[in-house]
Scaffold this active site. Structure first.
Site, PDB file in Angstrom:
ATOM      1  N   ALA A   1       0.835  -1.205   0.000  1.00  0.00           N
ATOM      2  CA  ALA A   1       0.000   0.000   0.000  1.00  0.00           C
ATOM      3  C   ALA A   1       0.869   1.255   0.000  1.00  0.00           C
ATOM      4  CB  ALA A   1      -0.940  -0.001   1.203  1.00  0.00           C
ATOM      5  N   ASP A   2       1.930   1.247   0.805  1.00  0.00           N
ATOM      6  CA  ASP A   2       2.809   2.410   0.866  1.00  0.00           C
ATOM      7  C   ASP A   2       3.428   2.703  -0.499  1.00  0.00           C
ATOM      8  OD1 ASP A   2       2.506   3.026   3.545  1.00  0.00           O
ATOM      9  OD2 ASP A   2       4.175   1.773   4.201  1.00  0.00           O
ATOM     10  N   ARG A   3       3.927   1.667  -1.153  1.00  0.00           N
ATOM     11  CA  ARG A   3       4.684   1.901  -2.383  1.00  0.00           C
ATOM     12  C   ARG A   3       3.770   2.154  -3.586  1.00  0.00           C
ATOM     13  NH1 ARG A   3      10.100   1.202  -1.100  1.00  0.00           N
ATOM     14  NH2 ARG A   3      10.401   0.045   0.835  1.00  0.00           N
TER      15      ARG A   3
END
Length: 409
Positions: free
Chosen positions: A181-183
């Site tokens: 999700a972060d990337r």
């Protein structure tokens, strides 16, 4: 933008663009890393404690308290670090002044925190009409989840990743072992910044962009797995069958594993010929895309049985000769020694002034006219550039800067 902040970015596409980076952990820093790799100047504003990712190990022996853990070092190359105490009025004033001197502000602070600091878009717009104000948030601010905390694990769960992992054969629901999700959201942030810069070239004006994690990963998941729910009324269950079959995994060979994807009709016919499986060449389950999709478990299971009859090396020779897509099953360590990466120079050997030798991936894009500098400055120590950046603003406030706090055990 248009101030006097010194520039240290490369010669790539956003050369001369200055970014004030108010992000921490991974989502925002991954985005600003890519901007730095492309040639932007990125000024990372940290608290006196520093980005928490600085402390995630393993730490290099003898450098346990330098705040230079591997996640931080890999994600913050090419950036300048300034340490400001934003709880102090002078620190907030310096941050607001800096926001007026840059082209882009990227933040993953909650909206209430930005408002308290005077760094929200509405407060900055009269002071910096050309500023591109990018907020990386957990959820679209117009929805009921707007104020909920958001971390990669939570967003993976909320968008169905553990459900998909269990459907695929995991004994229990589990998260993907990468900060997915972060990337993914970080990549959305990069194109948001570059597109907003392009829009500013035409209009002369900045704008605010909100990049929410929940929506970014929802788009990512539903793009593959909406399936029969795409229609109104629905015509079937969610899920792309080929991705969800438990047989979709590296094939076991006689002595290891190999990743093989026999995809189109031509490749399947080549596989039948190479393996002597002429009996399958007219099997309706195998000969058309539709037949394979409808019988994907049986198709993959049959290939799995076949793959166990030869060694990995034998399969690679046979499949390469038949032009059937295959790749080895690498570990992260294998990637560092991959012959393709060695030929392209993608895995860089760099020297860090504190840590010594480091290995790190380069930017994965190539440019014919505006190539970015190949060697970025190493990840900064906490507050390394505070005096330099504040001096460029004409700011000399002793109370603004606190001595960075060392993390002793």
């Amino acid at each position: 933008g248009g101030g006097t902040v010194t520039r240290s970015g490369g010669a790539g596409p956003p050369a001369g663009v200055r970014v004030l980076d108010l992000t921490s952990v991974l989502m925002g820093p991954f985005a600003t890393l890519i901007l730095a790799q492309l040639g932007a100047e990125v000024i990372k504003l940290e608290s006196p404690e520093g980005d928490v990712v600085r402390q995630i190990g393993p730490m290099k022996p003898g450098h346990e308290h330098d705040g230079l853990g591997p996640l931080f070092v890999q994600t913050n190359m090419g950036k300048k670090s300034i340490a400001l105490d934003l709880k102090a009025p002078e620190g907030r004033a310096a941050a607001v002044r800096l926001a007026q001197e840059v082209d882009v502000l990227v933040s993953n602070l909650r909206p209430q925190a930005l408002l308290r600091l005077g760094l929200d878009e509405a407060s900055l717009r009269p002071l910096a009409p050309r500023l591109i104000h990018v907020s990386c948030v957990g959820f679209d601010p117009e929805g009921p989840y707007a104020d909920k905390p958001a971390y990669d694990d939570l967003i993976q769960g909320a968008t169905g990743i553990p459900w998909l992992m269990q459907r695929h054969g995991s004994p229990q629901p589990t998260y993907a072992p990468i900060t997915l999700a972060d990337r993914v959201t970080g990549l959305h942030t990069v194109y948001a910044v570059t597109a907003a810069l392009y829009a500013r070239e035409k209009s002369g004006m900045g704008q605010a962009v909100v990049v929410p994690m929940f929506e970014a990963l929802t788009q990512f998941v539903l793009g593959d797995h909406l399936a029969g729910l795409a229609y109104e009324p629905p015509v079937g269950e969610p899920g792309y069958a080929r991705l969800l079959t438990p047989h979709r995994k590296p094939y076991a060979t006689a002595d290891g594993h190999l990743c093989v994807l026999i995809y189109n009709d031509k490749q399947w016919q080549a596989f039948f010929a190479a393996t002597g499986r002429g009996d399958l060449a007219h099997d309706p389950r195998f000969v058309t895309q539709g037949g394979r999709a409808a019988n994907i478990d049986a198709v993959y299971a049959e290939v799995a049985r076949c793959m166990k009859t030869r060694s990995t090396a034998e399969w690679r020779q046979l499949l390469d000769a038949a032009d059937i897509p295959n790749q080895p099953m690498n570990s992260p360590a294998d990637l560092l020694d991959d012959p393709h990466h060695a030929a392209t120079g993608f895995i860089r050997q760099v020297q860090h002034p504190v840590l010594g030798g480091l290995r790190t991936p380069a930017t994965p894009t190539r440019w014919s006219a505006t190539p970015p500098a190949r060697d970025l400055a190493p990840a900064p120590t906490l507050g390394e550039h505070t005096a330099e950046v504040l001096a460029s603003l004409g700011a000399h406030h002793p109370a603004v800067v606190q001595e960075p706090r060392r993390h002793e055990p």
